[in-house]
Design a protein around this motif. Structure first.
Motif, PDB file in Angstrom:
ATOM      1  N   ARG A  17       0.831  -1.210   0.000  1.00 40.45           N
ATOM      2  CA  ARG A  17       0.000   0.000   0.000  1.00 40.45           C
ATOM      3  C   ARG A  17       0.863   1.257   0.000  1.00 40.45           C
ATOM      4  N   ALA A  18       1.919   1.275   0.805  1.00 37.65           N
ATOM      5  CA  ALA A  18       2.796   2.445   0.863  1.00 37.65           C
ATOM      6  C   ALA A  18       3.503   2.670  -0.473  1.00 37.65           C
ATOM      7  N   PHE A  19       3.986   1.596  -1.066  1.00 41.95           N
ATOM      8  CA  PHE A  19       4.706   1.736  -2.340  1.00 41.95           C
ATOM      9  C   PHE A  19       3.792   2.265  -3.436  1.00 41.95           C
ATOM     10  N   LEU A  20       2.604   1.692  -3.564  1.00 42.57           N
ATOM     11  CA  LEU A  20       1.683   2.123  -4.611  1.00 42.57           C
ATOM     12  C   LEU A  20       1.205   3.555  -4.364  1.00 42.57           C
ATOM     13  N   GLY A  21       0.932   3.886  -3.115  1.00 42.46           N
ATOM     14  CA  GLY A  21       0.470   5.233  -2.807  1.00 42.46           C
ATOM     15  C   GLY A  21       1.516   6.288  -3.114  1.00 42.46           C
ATOM     16  N   VAL A  22       2.742   6.066  -2.673  1.00 41.76           N
ATOM     17  CA  VAL A  22       3.822   7.023  -2.916  1.00 41.76           C
ATOM     18  C   VAL A  22       4.088   7.145  -4.418  1.00 41.76           C
ATOM     19  N   THR A  23       4.084   6.017  -5.119  1.00 47.29           N
ATOM     20  CA  THR A  23       4.365   6.040  -6.555  1.00 47.29           C
ATOM     21  C   THR A  23       3.329   6.839  -7.320  1.00 47.29           C
ATOM     22  N   PHE A  24       2.055   6.625  -7.029  1.00 48.07           N
ATOM     23  CA  PHE A  24       1.006   7.353  -7.740  1.00 48.07           C
ATOM     24  C   PHE A  24       0.993   8.833  -7.357  1.00 48.07           C
ATOM     25  N   LEU A  25       1.256   9.127  -6.091  1.00 50.01           N
ATOM     26  CA  LEU A  25       1.335  10.525  -5.677  1.00 50.01           C
ATOM     27  C   LEU A  25       2.454  11.234  -6.428  1.00 50.01           C
ATOM     28  N   PHE A  26       3.601  10.596  -6.506  1.00 54.98           N
ATOM     29  CA  PHE A  26       4.741  11.180  -7.230  1.00 54.98           C
ATOM     30  C   PHE A  26       4.436  11.308  -8.717  1.00 54.98           C
ATOM     31  N   ALA A  27       3.800  10.281  -9.296  1.00 58.32           N
ATOM     32  CA  ALA A  27       3.504  10.308 -10.732  1.00 58.32           C
ATOM     33  C   ALA A  27       2.603  11.480 -11.088  1.00 58.32           C
ATOM     34  N   GLY A  28       1.584  11.738 -10.269  1.00 57.45           N
ATOM     35  CA  GLY A  28       0.689  12.852 -10.539  1.00 57.45           C
ATOM     36  C   GLY A  28       1.374  14.191 -10.395  1.00 57.45           C
ATOM     37  N   ILE A  29       2.151  14.366  -9.331  1.00 58.83           N
ATOM     38  CA  ILE A  29       2.858  15.633  -9.116  1.00 58.83           C
ATOM     39  C   ILE A  29       3.881  15.861 -10.224  1.00 58.83           C
ATOM     40  N   GLN A  30       4.571  14.789 -10.631  1.00 63.31           N
ATOM     41  CA  GLN A  30       5.601  14.923 -11.660  1.00 63.31           C
ATOM     42  C   GLN A  30       5.024  15.418 -12.978  1.00 63.31           C
TER      43      GLN A  30
ATOM     44  N   THR B   6      -4.808   6.104  -0.945  1.00 62.16           N
ATOM     45  CA  THR B   6      -4.166   4.843  -0.569  1.00 62.16           C
ATOM     46  C   THR B   6      -3.299   5.017   0.672  1.00 62.16           C
ATOM     47  N   LEU B   7      -2.572   6.128   0.752  1.00 61.17           N
ATOM     48  CA  LEU B   7      -1.682   6.353   1.886  1.00 61.17           C
ATOM     49  C   LEU B   7      -2.452   6.684   3.157  1.00 61.17           C
ATOM     50  N   LEU B   8      -3.528   7.470   3.025  1.00 59.06           N
ATOM     51  CA  LEU B   8      -4.263   7.941   4.203  1.00 59.06           C
ATOM     52  C   LEU B   8      -5.424   7.041   4.594  1.00 59.06           C
ATOM     53  N   GLY B   9      -5.746   6.044   3.749  1.00 62.31           N
ATOM     54  CA  GLY B   9      -6.840   5.150   4.058  1.00 62.31           C
ATOM     55  C   GLY B   9      -8.199   5.757   3.828  1.00 62.31           C
ATOM     56  N   VAL B  10      -8.298   6.741   2.940  1.00 65.70           N
ATOM     57  CA  VAL B  10      -9.579   7.377   2.614  1.00 65.70           C
ATOM     58  C   VAL B  10     -10.096   6.752   1.317  1.00 65.70           C
ATOM     59  N   ALA B  11     -11.289   6.132   1.397  1.00 56.57           N
ATOM     60  CA  ALA B  11     -11.853   5.451   0.225  1.00 56.57           C
ATOM     61  C   ALA B  11     -10.801   4.557  -0.423  1.00 56.57           C
ATOM     62  N   MET B  12     -10.143   3.761   0.398  1.00 55.12           N
ATOM     63  CA  MET B  12      -8.992   3.005  -0.072  1.00 55.12           C
ATOM     64  C   MET B  12      -9.365   1.958  -1.116  1.00 55.12           C
ATOM     65  N   LEU B  13     -10.514   1.312  -0.970  1.00 53.12           N
ATOM     66  CA  LEU B  13     -10.920   0.315  -1.964  1.00 53.12           C
ATOM     67  C   LEU B  13     -11.192   0.986  -3.304  1.00 53.12           C
ATOM     68  N   ALA B  14     -11.866   2.134  -3.292  1.00 56.32           N
ATOM     69  CA  ALA B  14     -12.126   2.856  -4.532  1.00 56.32           C
ATOM     70  C   ALA B  14     -10.819   3.316  -5.166  1.00 56.32           C
ATOM     71  N   ALA B  15      -9.878   3.770  -4.326  1.00 55.28           N
ATOM     72  CA  ALA B  15      -8.580   4.206  -4.848  1.00 55.28           C
ATOM     73  C   ALA B  15      -7.827   3.040  -5.487  1.00 55.28           C
ATOM     74  N   ALA B  16      -7.893   1.886  -4.849  1.00 58.35           N
ATOM     75  CA  ALA B  16      -7.188   0.718  -5.388  1.00 58.35           C
ATOM     76  C   ALA B  16      -7.805   0.258  -6.707  1.00 58.35           C
ATOM     77  N   ILE B  17      -9.129   0.295  -6.789  1.00 57.02           N
ATOM     78  CA  ILE B  17      -9.791  -0.095  -8.042  1.00 57.02           C
ATOM     79  C   ILE B  17      -9.447   0.900  -9.154  1.00 57.02           C
ATOM     80  N   ALA B  18      -9.404   2.197  -8.825  1.00 59.63           N
ATOM     81  CA  ALA B  18      -9.035   3.200  -9.819  1.00 59.63           C
ATOM     82  C   ALA B  18      -7.593   3.025 -10.260  1.00 59.63           C
TER      83      ALA B  18
END
Length: 319
Positions: free
Chosen positions: A9-22, A80-92
């Motif tokens: 969860r941490a790896f995927l969350g950090v990666t997607f956060l970085f990808a969007g900001i980048q 994904t990192l904060l646990g807010v709507a985590m299932l929806a975030a994972a499906i997206a």
């Protein structure tokens, strides 16, 4: 949550956060004509891939698609990192990487060299883990309607706050983005005509006329101005944006700069002496007919014939 899932969860969350900001930090991503412009990428992703219909639709509104994708990636990472709507975030996240697998990295062979396939599997594993933990905790898994009916004011506020944070991060990243670049290749100034002399209009006449090129065409540069290992950019009438490279003393080569994977403009890594695509990491060897040596590009860059005039040292694009 087991530690194995927390790590994933941490790896995927950090990666997607970085990808969007980048994407917002990249000055060329939303700029038409930029080396890694989203519109060019979407058009390239549609070439012979299963997700071509989706790519063509998004290519009709490239700026909206680019901003939407970047904000969605930031929101997925935060959720994904904060646990807010985590299932929806994972499906997206699964949907995004599955789509990229069927478009951006579809031509990558063998398949395990493409990153989107393993990201899709990783998101799927996280989705299954979240569902199983919910079943263990409550004895059942709520469906979409149940989830919508069960949203509390607090959960709705958390979702709204998450969306607001995603927008703020995107705006902040865009505000500090560096100016647009030329993808790592120096541009040429106004090209000389084949009959142009080397002296300016006020130069004193010489006893002997300057040497004229023996090959008719357009003078791109000269060996005196292009060091070994150097490169300059130019525009070819047939190919478009192109790169001229000096490999050795009198050996020069030229190739089109449009990556054969998704259409981004390649740049030049002078230290490694390779042409590199800034979008998805495709690498081409200019000393070996610009054959792809890494990344998802399926074919070499188009070659352009240039000649070195032995009398003048000019590099000429024949007419």
């Amino acid at each position: 949550m087991p530690w194995a899932i927390r790590i994933l969860r941490a790896f995927l969350g950090v990666t997607f956060l970085f990808a969007g900001i980048q994407k917002f930090l990249d000055p060329n991503f939303l700029r038409p004509g930029g080396g890694d412009y989203i519109g060019t990428q979407l058009a390239g992703f549609a070439n012979g891939t299963p997700a071509a219909p989706v790519m063509r639709i998004l290519a009709q509104v490239p700026l909206l698609a680019g901003v939407g994708i970047a904000l969605l990636e930031i929101a997925i990472g935060l959720g994904t990192l904060l646990g807010v709507a985590m299932l929806a975030a994972a499906i997206a996240g699964l949907a995004i990487n599955l789509t990229l697998w069927l478009s951006a990295t579809w031509h990558t062979h063998p398949y395990f060299l493409g990153s989107d396939s393993i990201y899709a599997v990783a998101w799927l594993a996280l989705v299954v883990a979240i569902v199983e933990m919910e079943r263990d905790r409550t004895g059942h898994v709520a469906g979409p309607i149940d989830r919508l009916d069960g949203i509390s004011r607090r959960e709705f506020a958390r979702g709204g706050l998450l969306a607001g944070c995603a927008v703020l991060l995107g705006v902040a990243a865009k505000s500090v983005a560096s100016p647009a670049s030329s993808s790592g290749l120096a541009g040429l100034g106004a090209s000389k005509s084949p009959a142009a002399t080397r002296s300016g209009p006020a130069a004193a006449p010489t006893t002997a006329p300057p040497a004229t090129p023996s090959t008719p065409g357009r003078v791109l540069t000269s060996l005196d101005r292009l060091p070994v290992g150097g490169a300059v950019g130019f525009s070819d009438p047939k190919v478009g944006p192109a790169a001229l490279l000096r490999l050795s003393g009198d050996r020069v080569v030229a190739y089109g700069r449009t990556c054969t994977h998704a259409g981004c403009l390649v740049g030049y890594d002078q230290s490694a002496r390779i042409l590199v695509c800034p979008c998805h990491g495709a690498e081409f060897d200019p000393s070996n007919h610009a054959e792809p040596i890494a990344g998802p590009a399926p074919t070499p860059l188009p070659s352009i014939d240039v000649v070195v005039d032995q009398a003048t040292g000019d590099v000429i694009l024949p007419s």
